[in-house]
Design a protein around this motif. Structure first.
Motif, PDB file in Angstrom:
ATOM      1  N   ARG A 128       9.061 151.850  40.488  1.00 36.91           N
ATOM      2  CA  ARG A 128       8.606 151.875  39.104  1.00 36.91           C
ATOM      3  C   ARG A 128       9.618 151.178  38.204  1.00 36.91           C
ATOM      4  N   VAL A 129       9.227 150.929  36.973  1.00 36.55           N
ATOM      5  CA  VAL A 129      10.078 150.204  36.034  1.00 36.55           C
ATOM      6  C   VAL A 129      11.421 150.903  35.878  1.00 36.55           C
ATOM      7  N   ASN A 130      11.405 152.197  35.685  1.00 28.90           N
ATOM      8  CA  ASN A 130      12.647 152.981  35.584  1.00 28.90           C
ATOM      9  C   ASN A 130      12.535 154.111  36.594  1.00 28.90           C
ATOM     10  N   ASP A 131      12.875 153.828  37.838  1.00 33.89           N
ATOM     11  CA  ASP A 131      12.590 154.744  38.934  1.00 33.89           C
ATOM     12  C   ASP A 131      13.737 155.736  39.127  1.00 33.89           C
ATOM     13  N   PRO A 132      13.496 157.031  38.905  1.00 32.23           N
ATOM     14  CA  PRO A 132      14.582 158.018  39.022  1.00 32.23           C
ATOM     15  C   PRO A 132      15.129 158.140  40.444  1.00 32.23           C
ATOM     16  N   LYS A 133      14.325 157.809  41.446  1.00 31.92           N
ATOM     17  CA  LYS A 133      14.802 157.905  42.835  1.00 31.92           C
ATOM     18  C   LYS A 133      15.914 156.890  43.090  1.00 31.92           C
ATOM     19  N   VAL A 134      15.797 155.722  42.484  1.00 31.78           N
ATOM     20  CA  VAL A 134      16.840 154.704  42.619  1.00 31.78           C
ATOM     21  C   VAL A 134      18.146 155.208  42.033  1.00 31.78           C
ATOM     22  N   HIS A 135      18.077 155.769  40.833  1.00 27.92           N
ATOM     23  CA  HIS A 135      19.290 156.274  40.173  1.00 27.92           C
ATOM     24  C   HIS A 135      19.947 157.373  41.000  1.00 27.92           C
ATOM     25  N   ARG A 136      19.119 158.249  41.584  1.00 22.73           N
ATOM     26  CA  ARG A 136      19.674 159.363  42.347  1.00 22.73           C
ATOM     27  C   ARG A 136      20.349 158.882  43.626  1.00 22.73           C
ATOM     28  N   LEU A 137      19.752 157.940  44.331  1.00 21.58           N
ATOM     29  CA  LEU A 137      20.352 157.423  45.568  1.00 21.58           C
ATOM     30  C   LEU A 137      21.644 156.673  45.278  1.00 21.58           C
ATOM     31  N   LEU A 138      21.692 155.965  44.160  1.00 21.80           N
ATOM     32  CA  LEU A 138      22.932 155.291  43.781  1.00 21.80           C
ATOM     33  C   LEU A 138      24.036 156.310  43.517  1.00 21.80           C
ATOM     34  N   LYS A 139      23.688 157.389  42.838  1.00 19.79           N
ATOM     35  CA  LYS A 139      24.683 158.414  42.524  1.00 19.79           C
ATOM     36  C   LYS A 139      25.178 159.110  43.791  1.00 19.79           C
ATOM     37  N   LEU A 140      24.277 159.323  44.752  1.00 18.67           N
ATOM     38  CA  LEU A 140      24.642 160.004  45.989  1.00 18.67           C
ATOM     39  C   LEU A 140      25.252 159.060  47.019  1.00 18.67           C
ATOM     40  N   ASN A 141      25.247 157.765  46.712  1.00 14.42           N
ATOM     41  CA  ASN A 141      25.814 156.753  47.606  1.00 14.42           C
ATOM     42  C   ASN A 141      25.142 156.783  48.985  1.00 14.42           C
ATOM     43  N   VAL A 142      23.814 156.822  48.976  1.00 13.13           N
ATOM     44  CA  VAL A 142      23.016 156.826  50.203  1.00 13.13           C
ATOM     45  C   VAL A 142      22.468 155.417  50.435  1.00 13.13           C
ATOM     46  N   PRO A 143      22.534 154.881  51.653  1.00 11.72           N
ATOM     47  CA  PRO A 143      21.986 153.535  51.913  1.00 11.72           C
ATOM     48  C   PRO A 143      20.475 153.507  51.663  1.00 11.72           C
ATOM     49  N   PHE A 144      20.018 152.507  50.927  1.00 13.35           N
ATOM     50  CA  PHE A 144      18.577 152.362  50.718  1.00 13.35           C
ATOM     51  C   PHE A 144      18.241 150.916  50.380  1.00 13.35           C
ATOM     52  N   VAL A 145      16.977 150.576  50.608  1.00 15.17           N
ATOM     53  CA  VAL A 145      16.434 149.257  50.282  1.00 15.17           C
ATOM     54  C   VAL A 145      15.095 149.475  49.595  1.00 15.17           C
ATOM     55  N   CYS A 146      14.840 148.727  48.543  1.00 14.48           N
ATOM     56  CA  CYS A 146      13.573 148.832  47.829  1.00 14.48           C
ATOM     57  C   CYS A 146      12.659 147.665  48.178  1.00 14.48           C
ATOM     58  N   TYR A 147      11.384 147.975  48.385  1.00 13.69           N
ATOM     59  CA  TYR A 147      10.373 146.922  48.461  1.00 13.69           C
ATOM     60  C   TYR A 147       9.794 146.812  47.059  1.00 13.69           C
ATOM     61  N   GLY A 148      10.424 145.983  46.263  1.00 10.95           N
ATOM     62  CA  GLY A 148      10.141 145.887  44.840  1.00 10.95           C
ATOM     63  C   GLY A 148      11.428 146.091  44.066  1.00 10.95           C
ATOM     64  N   ARG A 149      11.354 145.880  42.757  1.00 12.34           N
ATOM     65  CA  ARG A 149      12.548 145.995  41.925  1.00 12.34           C
ATOM     66  C   ARG A 149      12.333 146.994  40.802  1.00 12.34           C
ATOM     67  N   THR A 150      13.393 147.202  40.014  1.00 12.49           N
ATOM     68  CA  THR A 150      13.305 147.940  38.759  1.00 12.49           C
ATOM     69  C   THR A 150      13.871 147.022  37.679  1.00 12.49           C
ATOM     70  N   GLU A 151      13.955 147.519  36.456  1.00 13.10           N
ATOM     71  CA  GLU A 151      14.461 146.677  35.369  1.00 13.10           C
ATOM     72  C   GLU A 151      15.889 146.227  35.615  1.00 13.10           C
ATOM     73  N   ASN A 152      16.718 147.119  36.156  1.00 11.68           N
ATOM     74  CA  ASN A 152      18.109 146.779  36.468  1.00 11.68           C
ATOM     75  C   ASN A 152      18.276 146.805  37.978  1.00 11.68           C
ATOM     76  N   ALA A 153      18.116 145.642  38.611  1.00 16.02           N
ATOM     77  CA  ALA A 153      18.093 145.578  40.079  1.00 16.02           C
ATOM     78  C   ALA A 153      19.375 145.013  40.670  1.00 16.02           C
ATOM     79  N   SER A 154      20.419 144.942  39.889  1.00 16.26           N
ATOM     80  CA  SER A 154      21.646 144.306  40.371  1.00 16.26           C
ATOM     81  C   SER A 154      22.505 145.223  41.242  1.00 16.26           C
TER      82      SER A 154
END
Length: 332
Positions: A128-154
């Motif tokens: 999603r545009v502002n996906d909370p799952k992305v923010h949570r995985l970044l905070k937990l430092n868990v490896p992940f890959v998205c099929y798609g992007r969000t507004e801040n995909a860097s």
């Protein structure tokens, strides 16, 4: 997988499997080999040289889809996941698919899943545009890959189609064919791909000095039957529309079917299906699709990126844009 399940898989007794894993002398070498190969394939490892104790390692990648779409998983996404599963299996990983509610309980449900500890990494689909799952995985430092992007995909790894260009190609194709009364069948713009495709359509329309009125936009979900009914009602209300741009493969099929059933032969509605690869074009329905990489190839690439991320490859090296090809005519 438990010892009992290995026994069932190999059509052996639980006792035989257990004794084979523990190297009992009364088990034949050929049976031991079968059991050990199956145990290894399922991710078991020998823990302690002296104890001869086998434990199952995780080696599990979990793909997350929104719960409201789990029942209506479209063929394209299914093929993507099939390619991912095949590539992960070759690397001795298992792929599991989990659906997460996108309502008020989304984050707590997702955190509970993440903290269960049964995953080596995550694949997030339909971001999603502002996906909370992305923010949570970044905070937990868990490896992940998205099929798609969000507004801040860097900050994370992702694979995505150039959806802005998809929208531009769709509009330009229809305009060059002479269409001026164009409708758009969209999905919720909370999905990043939908937002970008709409922006591409609107940018191309502006360049052509073409106005698409608000009543020429229809928003549908991922249920093909419900989308069909909505498209039929839409075309009946807007009989002057000569072409539709559908932002998903499922809505393109629904719109094409609706157009065939309600329009006379002297007033065919041209259908452009975004996200519709060549092997999904239906000759009898006359859908025009946009070329892209085969879905199973995309799935394999996602798996390769996931494995690279687990091994520590920097996210900056794992951000891939797929360019769509030219719009390819259907066979109407």
């Amino acid at each position: 997988m438990s010892i009992k399940e290995i026994a069932t898989q190999l059509k052996l007794s639980v006792s035989t499997v257990s004794r084979a894993l523990n190297d009992y002398p009364d088990i034949s070498p050929s049976t031991k080999k079968r059991v050990l190969n199956e145990a290894s394939r399922q991710g078991y490892q020998l823990k302690g040289v002296d104890t001869a104790h086998w434990v199952q390692t995780k080696k599990v990648i979990t793909a997350i889809i929104p719960s409201q779409e789990a029942q209506y998983l479209d063929p394209i996404l299914s093929k993507v996941l099939a390619g991912t599963r095949e590539a992960l299996q070759a690397a001795n990983y298992l792929l599991q698919v989990a659906s997460i509610d996108t309502g008020s309980k989304e984050l707590s449900e997702f955190e509970r899943l993440v903290k269960s500890g049964d995953h080596d990494g995550f694949l997030l689909l339909r971001t999603r545009v502002n996906d909370p799952k992305v923010h949570r995985l970044l905070k937990l430092n868990v490896p992940f890959v998205c099929y798609g992007r969000t507004e801040n995909a860097s900050k994370f790894a992702w694979l995505d189609l150039d959806n802005h260009q998809v929208g531009q190609l769709s509009l330009n194709r229809l305009y060059e064919q002479g269409h001026r009364h164009i409708g758009v069948v969209s999905v919720n713009e909370r999905y990043f791909f939908a937002q970008q495709r709409l922006l591409g359509i609107q940018a191309a329309a502006q360049e052509r000095s073409l106005s698409i009125p608000t009543n020429h936009y229809l928003k549908v979900g991922f249920d093909e039957e419900e989308a069909y009914v909505a498209c039929a009602e839409f075309l009946l209300r807007q009989p002057h529309i000569s072409a539709l741009i559908c932002l998903t493969n499922t809505s393109a099929r629904s719109a094409a079917l609706a157009a065939m059933r309600i329009n006379n032969n002297d007033h065919n509605v041209e259908i452009v299906g975004c996200d519709t690869p060549l092997d999904e074009l239906n000759a009898s329905m006359g859908i025009t699709g946009i070329q892209q990489a085969p879905p199973q190839q995309i799935g394999k690439q996602l798996a390769d990126m996931m494995l690279a991320r687990i091994k520590g490859k920097p996210v900056n090296d794992l951000q891939v844009v797929l360019s769509p090809g030219v719009v390819t005519s259907g066979f109407s």
